[in-house]
Design a protein around this motif. Structure first.
Motif, PDB file in Angstrom:
ATOM      1  N   GLN A  75      -6.490   6.742  -5.893  1.00 35.51           N
ATOM      2  CA  GLN A  75      -6.093   5.314  -5.027  1.00 35.51           C
ATOM      3  C   GLN A  75      -5.140   4.394  -5.982  1.00 35.51           C
ATOM      4  O   GLN A  75      -4.621   4.016  -5.085  1.00 35.51           O
ATOM      5  CB  GLN A  75      -7.649   4.876  -4.996  1.00 35.51           C
ATOM      6  N   ARG A  76      -5.604   4.372  -7.129  1.00 32.40           N
ATOM      7  CA  ARG A  76      -4.650   3.503  -7.896  1.00 32.40           C
ATOM      8  C   ARG A  76      -3.151   3.733  -7.949  1.00 32.40           C
ATOM      9  O   ARG A  76      -2.229   3.376  -7.579  1.00 32.40           O
ATOM     10  CB  ARG A  76      -5.028   3.373  -9.558  1.00 32.40           C
ATOM     11  N   GLU A  77      -3.013   5.496  -7.938  1.00 29.78           N
ATOM     12  CA  GLU A  77      -1.569   6.091  -7.896  1.00 29.78           C
ATOM     13  C   GLU A  77      -0.968   5.697  -6.562  1.00 29.78           C
ATOM     14  O   GLU A  77       0.278   5.211  -6.502  1.00 29.78           O
ATOM     15  CB  GLU A  77      -1.460   7.574  -8.256  1.00 29.78           C
ATOM     16  N   SER A  82       2.931   1.857  -3.136  1.00 30.94           N
ATOM     17  CA  SER A  82       2.939   1.046  -1.787  1.00 30.94           C
ATOM     18  C   SER A  82       3.787  -0.108  -2.145  1.00 30.94           C
ATOM     19  O   SER A  82       3.957  -0.396  -3.439  1.00 30.94           O
ATOM     20  CB  SER A  82       1.387   0.602  -1.478  1.00 30.94           C
ATOM     21  N   ILE A  83       3.947  -0.944  -0.977  1.00 33.56           N
ATOM     22  CA  ILE A  83       4.685  -2.195  -1.334  1.00 33.56           C
ATOM     23  C   ILE A  83       4.011  -3.276  -1.964  1.00 33.56           C
ATOM     24  O   ILE A  83       4.629  -4.012  -2.878  1.00 33.56           O
ATOM     25  CB  ILE A  83       5.343  -2.577   0.255  1.00 33.56           C
ATOM     26  N   ASP A  84       2.727  -3.104  -1.685  1.00 33.06           N
ATOM     27  CA  ASP A  84       1.753  -4.285  -2.319  1.00 33.06           C
ATOM     28  C   ASP A  84       1.706  -3.887  -3.585  1.00 33.06           C
ATOM     29  O   ASP A  84       1.605  -4.701  -4.644  1.00 33.06           O
ATOM     30  CB  ASP A  84       0.634  -4.431  -1.493  1.00 33.06           C
ATOM     31  N   LEU A  89       3.131  -4.850  -9.458  1.00 32.57           N
ATOM     32  CA  LEU A  89       3.485  -4.426 -10.804  1.00 32.57           C
ATOM     33  C   LEU A  89       4.768  -5.117 -11.327  1.00 32.57           C
ATOM     34  O   LEU A  89       4.954  -5.501 -12.521  1.00 32.57           O
ATOM     35  CB  LEU A  89       4.050  -2.816 -10.563  1.00 32.57           C
ATOM     36  N   LYS A  90       5.530  -5.762 -10.217  1.00 33.78           N
ATOM     37  CA  LYS A  90       6.510  -6.530 -10.623  1.00 33.78           C
ATOM     38  C   LYS A  90       6.099  -7.889 -11.132  1.00 33.78           C
ATOM     39  O   LYS A  90       6.674  -8.442 -11.950  1.00 33.78           O
ATOM     40  CB  LYS A  90       7.452  -6.891  -9.542  1.00 33.78           C
TER      41      LYS A  90
END
Length: 95
Positions: A75-77, A82-84, A89-90
């Motif tokens: 799920q985390r991968e 995803s865009i979210d 991450l940014k």
């Protein structure tokens, strides 16, 4: 169930899973994945044994998260991809 070799299936209760981000030193792009052994997975990527990353080698481990079960790691991968996930991450300066 207990056997002569101990509790059958017990090894699965202590297994950790990981979601990870690798960074290509060739093109500075990221690869997102999940596994039970990040070090072994990195070796496979760098040996060219993963078709999707074969031509982007070498890779370094950029970020790793630990999870208690495989479904959470997967799920985390997917979230990373995803865009979210990208925005998250940014925003945390991970990528």
């Amino acid at each position: 169930m207990y056997t002569s070799k101990g509790y059958r299936g017990f090894e699965y209760y202590n297994k950790l899973y990981y979601s990870y981000i690798l960074k290509s030193l060739k093109d500075n792009k990221y690869y997102y994945g999940s596994t039970v052994d990040v070090t072994k997975r990195l070796i496979r990527h760098n040996k060219g044994q993963v078709p999707s990353t074969k031509y982007r080698r070498p890779f370094v481990i950029h970020f790793v998260e630990e999870h208690l079960d495989r479904s959470l790691a997967v799920q985390r991968e997917r979230f990373y991809k995803s865009i979210d996930g990208y925005k998250f991450l940014k925003g945390k300066n991970i990528i």
